[in-house]
Write an enzyme that holds these catalytic residues in place. Structure first.
Site, PDB file in Angstrom:
ATOM      1  N   GLY A  97      -0.425  34.726  38.278  1.00 34.79           N
ATOM      2  CA  GLY A  97      -1.876  34.007  39.486  1.00 34.79           C
ATOM      3  C   GLY A  97      -2.864  34.129  38.452  1.00 34.79           C
ATOM      4  O   GLY A  97      -2.765  34.453  37.080  1.00 34.79           O
ATOM      5  N   GLY A  98      -4.441  34.460  38.678  1.00 32.62           N
ATOM      6  CA  GLY A  98      -4.928  34.323  38.571  1.00 32.62           C
ATOM      7  C   GLY A  98      -5.592  35.518  37.010  1.00 32.62           C
ATOM      8  O   GLY A  98      -6.197  35.337  36.263  1.00 32.62           O
TER       9      GLY A  98
HETATM   10  C1  HXC Z   1      -0.446  46.988  44.823  1.00 26.64           C
HETATM   11  C2  HXC Z   1       1.859  46.602  43.793  1.00 26.64           C
HETATM   12  C3  HXC Z   1       1.500  44.969  43.132  1.00 26.64           C
HETATM   13  C4  HXC Z   1       0.010  44.950  43.691  1.00 26.64           C
HETATM   14  C5  HXC Z   1       3.897  46.168  42.709  1.00 26.64           C
HETATM   15  N1  HXC Z   1       2.635  47.169  43.001  1.00 26.64           N
HETATM   16  N2  HXC Z   1       2.505  44.964  42.854  1.00 26.64           N
HETATM   17  N3  HXC Z   1       1.012  47.622  44.172  1.00 26.64           N
HETATM   18  N4  HXC Z   1      -1.148  45.379  44.223  1.00 26.64           N
HETATM   19  N5  HXC Z   1      -0.527  43.725  43.208  1.00 26.64           N
HETATM   20  C6  HXC Z   1       3.657  48.248  43.248  1.00 26.64           C
HETATM   21  C7  HXC Z   1       5.110  48.225  43.819  1.00 26.64           C
HETATM   22  O1  HXC Z   1       4.600  48.038  45.611  1.00 26.64           O
HETATM   23  C8  HXC Z   1       5.849  48.977  43.261  1.00 26.64           C
HETATM   24  O2  HXC Z   1       5.269  50.232  43.538  1.00 26.64           O
HETATM   25  C9  HXC Z   1       5.682  48.677  41.869  1.00 26.64           C
HETATM   26  O3  HXC Z   1       4.291  48.620  41.950  1.00 26.64           O
HETATM   27  C10 HXC Z   1       6.601  48.198  41.670  1.00 26.64           C
HETATM   28  O4  HXC Z   1       6.706  47.045  41.602  1.00 26.64           O
HETATM   29  P1  HXC Z   1       7.700  46.431  42.342  1.00 26.64           P
HETATM   30  O5  HXC Z   1       7.802  45.176  43.449  1.00 26.64           O
HETATM   31  O6  HXC Z   1       9.242  47.471  42.976  1.00 26.64           O
HETATM   32  O7  HXC Z   1       8.818  45.813  41.079  1.00 26.64           O
HETATM   33  P2  HXC Z   1       9.646  45.103  40.442  1.00 26.64           P
HETATM   34  O8  HXC Z   1      10.977  44.723  40.841  1.00 26.64           O
HETATM   35  O9  HXC Z   1       9.361  44.990  38.558  1.00 26.64           O
HETATM   36  O10 HXC Z   1       8.548  43.163  40.525  1.00 26.64           O
HETATM   37  C11 HXC Z   1       7.462  43.073  40.055  1.00 26.64           C
HETATM   38  C12 HXC Z   1       6.465  42.169  40.352  1.00 26.64           C
HETATM   39  C13 HXC Z   1       6.329  42.209  42.263  1.00 26.64           C
HETATM   40  C14 HXC Z   1       7.395  40.682  40.500  1.00 26.64           C
HETATM   41  C15 HXC Z   1       5.733  42.533  39.580  1.00 26.64           C
HETATM   42  O11 HXC Z   1       5.719  44.107  42.227  1.00 26.64           O
HETATM   43  C16 HXC Z   1       5.182  41.615  42.835  1.00 26.64           C
HETATM   44  O12 HXC Z   1       5.996  40.256  42.790  1.00 26.64           O
HETATM   45  N6  HXC Z   1       4.488  42.174  43.469  1.00 26.64           N
HETATM   46  C17 HXC Z   1       3.133  41.727  43.969  1.00 26.64           C
HETATM   47  C18 HXC Z   1       2.200  40.479  42.679  1.00 26.64           C
HETATM   48  C19 HXC Z   1       0.821  39.485  43.745  1.00 26.64           C
HETATM   49  O13 HXC Z   1       1.587  39.026  44.472  1.00 26.64           O
HETATM   50  N7  HXC Z   1      -0.229  40.059  43.269  1.00 26.64           N
HETATM   51  C20 HXC Z   1      -1.416  39.773  43.747  1.00 26.64           C
HETATM   52  C21 HXC Z   1      -1.241  38.599  43.269  1.00 26.64           C
HETATM   53  S1  HXC Z   1      -2.885  38.037  44.028  1.00 26.64           S
HETATM   54  P3  HXC Z   1       6.189  51.632  44.568  1.00 26.64           P
HETATM   55  O14 HXC Z   1       6.360  53.059  44.357  1.00 26.64           O
HETATM   56  O15 HXC Z   1       7.616  51.462  44.970  1.00 26.64           O
HETATM   57  O16 HXC Z   1       7.131  52.110  42.759  1.00 26.64           O
HETATM   58  C22 HXC Z   1      -4.239  38.465  42.094  1.00 26.64           C
HETATM   59  C23 HXC Z   1      -5.139  37.988  42.570  1.00 26.64           C
HETATM   60  C24 HXC Z   1      -6.111  38.462  40.497  1.00 26.64           C
HETATM   61  O17 HXC Z   1      -3.390  38.849  40.970  1.00 26.64           O
HETATM   62  C25 HXC Z   1      -6.800  37.123  41.004  1.00 26.64           C
HETATM   63  C26 HXC Z   1      -7.659  36.960  39.753  1.00 26.64           C
HETATM   64  C27 HXC Z   1      -8.564  36.974  39.470  1.00 26.64           C
END
Ligand code: HXC
Length: 515
Positions: free
Chosen positions: A169-170
């Protein structure tokens, strides 16, 4: 009131708890997936005993005791890498997936600001799920600060990103704003929209690896510069890279002792590298390895746009940036990707006081509809702009073909090259002999009884009258025609002479580089 001893023990207890980060099971999961934790990575990066962590006790706004987010998921601080001060921010995936909250971002922002104030390199190690969803706009705002800092640091101190896990993402834009990206094979993923979104929007099925894995980013997209097999190798690449770079833009890269500057041995290998047939390729890496000290050359983006080679080496102990056409790929022609790859590198070297050595064997810009529609004019112009704007010492060596605008884009004399040396095999002209004869003698060739004989005769004549290095040398556009075996000596001497080069230009905010 606790006793002093109790208070010291309390500190020990708190530190121990924080050092466990996400806890044993999450650390185990991290290790099982072939990844190290942030502190393990930092431990590999710095000289033993030199790292000092800052903000160990920082935690997230909704987690005052640091139970869920010890150190708020990021390890920051500074230490010595091969004796030189460097700052780091390493995200820890075991803490909330390394996701970026407001204080996590603030820690990175603070350490980047300090790198700027101290004039020392900044390394970030990314392993994160992106914006911490629970912190909403505060997270976004924090990212904004990091991006802004990346821009502030750019051109002042070297910035290196190691992508050791997800960086999607970003979030991918912070590394994209740094100078070099090292991706760890299998673990690292960089894309703006992941496979699910791609599927939903376009209907295309693709795995995360095929969309933004290390191989794709280092070969197809050119987003990343190096691919490492694991965390350990990624850290080694970062250290090697830093060894060629200055601490900041006000100083020179460290000079490595390499004996007497004027000591050299003629290198007969180079006398034989250019094939007799001008269409036959050779590997320009062989030339580079014979020119740099101890054959030590760090090639950058080796898999992307292989028709141009860029990288760092040393000559006489001084760091140099090398840019060379690669006749082994697309005959060394310049295309869109080669232009972007080299222009950015030239800009980096200029910003960091690294002299440029350019090796020319270029038949021209790559012809084709795809190239024209893709904007080869705009992209090729970046090379001209980057070389023209560069004020570091610029030394150009013409090995063989140096045709047309592509020669100028490879830092011809008129583009501000301080020295242009040509091998006797150099052909410097507006275009290659075959093409020129076709244009100039179209009628004669049509009317000739023995077309091949006329073509051969006219081609030879063209080479003698126009393309020979002695013609350009006679006009002062080449400083010397040199024996290939003596190239290193000429480079040593030129780099020594030009070391104090200063070039004053009219003051301006910045040029308007074609982008
Ligand atoms: C809060 C998060 C998180 C997030 C992961 N976790 N991403 N918590 N915010 N963005 C937490 C999970 O809840 C989990 O907590 C732990 O991290 C590990 O994640 P898992 O999913 O168990 O790990 P894995 O299976 O290896 O998958 C990793 C992953 C997935 C592919 C990164 O977690 C994922 O898709 N996360 C969300 C990604 C996302 O949508 N990000 C926001 C994008 S928007 P526990 O407590 O269970 O250990 C963005 C905008 C940025 O980033 C803008 C900048 C300009």
């Amino acid at each position: 009131m606790p006793t002093t001893k109790e208070q010291l023990l309390e500190l020990e207890r708190r530190r121990k708890k924080i050092w466990e980060m996400g806890g044993a099971s999450r650390v185990e999961k991290q290790h099982a997936s072939g990844k190290l934790t942030a502190r393990e990575r930092v431990g590999l990066l710095f000289d033993p005993g030199t790292f000092q962590e800052l903000g160990l006790f920082v935690t997230a706004p909704d987690d005052p005791d640091g139970v869920t987010y010890p150190s708020d998921g990021v390890v920051v601080g500074c230490g010595a890498i091969r004796g030189r001060l460097t700052f780091v921010a390493a995200q820890d995936f075991t803490v909330g997936g390394g996701a970026v909250g407001a204080r996590h971002a603030e820690k990175i922002h603070d350490v980047m600001q300090e790198a700027l104030r101290c004039g020392a390199p900044f390394i970030q190690i990314n392993d994160s799920g992106g914006a911490r969803i629970q912190e909403g706009v505060d997270s976004l705002h924090g990212y904004g600060h990091i991006f802004y800092d990346n821009v502030l640091l750019s051109g002042v101190v070297p910035q290196i990103s190691i992508i050791a896990g997800p960086c999607a993402g970003g979030a991918a834009y912070s590394p994209a704003l740094t100078d070099f990206i090292i991706m760890v094979s299998k673990a690292a993923k960089m894309f703006i929209t992941g496979p699910e979104v791609v599927k939903a929007v376009t209907g295309q099925d693709i795995t995360a690896e095929a969309l933004g894995g290390a191989l794709v980013a280092t070969s197809l997209s050119g987003v990343a510069h190096f691919m490492a097999q694991n965390d350990e190798e990624a850290v080694e690449i970062a250290k090697r890279l830093l060894s060629f770079l200055p601490q900041n833009n006000t100083v020179d890269p460290p000079r490595v002792s390499s004996g007497s500057v004027l000591e050299f041995t003629p290198d007969l290998f180079l006398d034989e590298i250019i094939p007799d047939d001008p269409r036959e390729p050779y590997n320009v890496l062989d030339v580079i390895l014979h020119l740099v000290d101890d054959g030590d050359f760090l090639e950058i983006q080796p898999q992307f746009a292989p028709n141009i080679v860029i990288g760092l080496g040393r000559i006489g102990g001084r760091s140099v940036g090398l840019v060379a056409n690669q006749p082994n790929a697309l005959a060394g022609a310049l295309d869109i990707n080669a232009s972007n790859k080299s222009a950015r590198f030239i800009r980096f070297c200029n910003a960091m006081n690294i002299p440029l050595v350019t090796l020319v064997d270029v038949p021209g810009f790559l012809p084709g509809i795809e190239q024209e529609y893709g904007g080869i004019i705009r992209h090729g112009a970046k090379m001209l702009f980057a070389y023209g704007a560069a004020t570091v010492p610029k030394i150009t060596i013409i090995l063989r073909k140096a045709y047309g605008g592509a020669y100028l884009a490879m830092c011809g004399k008129a583009m501000g090259a301080d020295r242009v040396f040509a091998w006797p095999t150099a052909e410097i002209a507006v275009m290659g002999a075959d093409g020129a004869v076709r244009v100039l003698y179209k009628k004669e060739l049509e009317q000739a009884k023995d077309r091949d004989a006329v073509r051969t005769e006219k081609t030879e004549e063209y080479r003698r009258q126009h393309a020979s290095p002695y013609v350009a040398a006679g006009k002062g556009q080449v400083d010397a025609v040199i024996m290939p075996r003596d190239t290193r000596e000429y480079l040593l001497f030129a780099l020594e002479t030009l070391h104090t080069k200063r070039e004053l230009r009219p003051a301006k905010k910045h040029g308007t580089m074609p982008l």
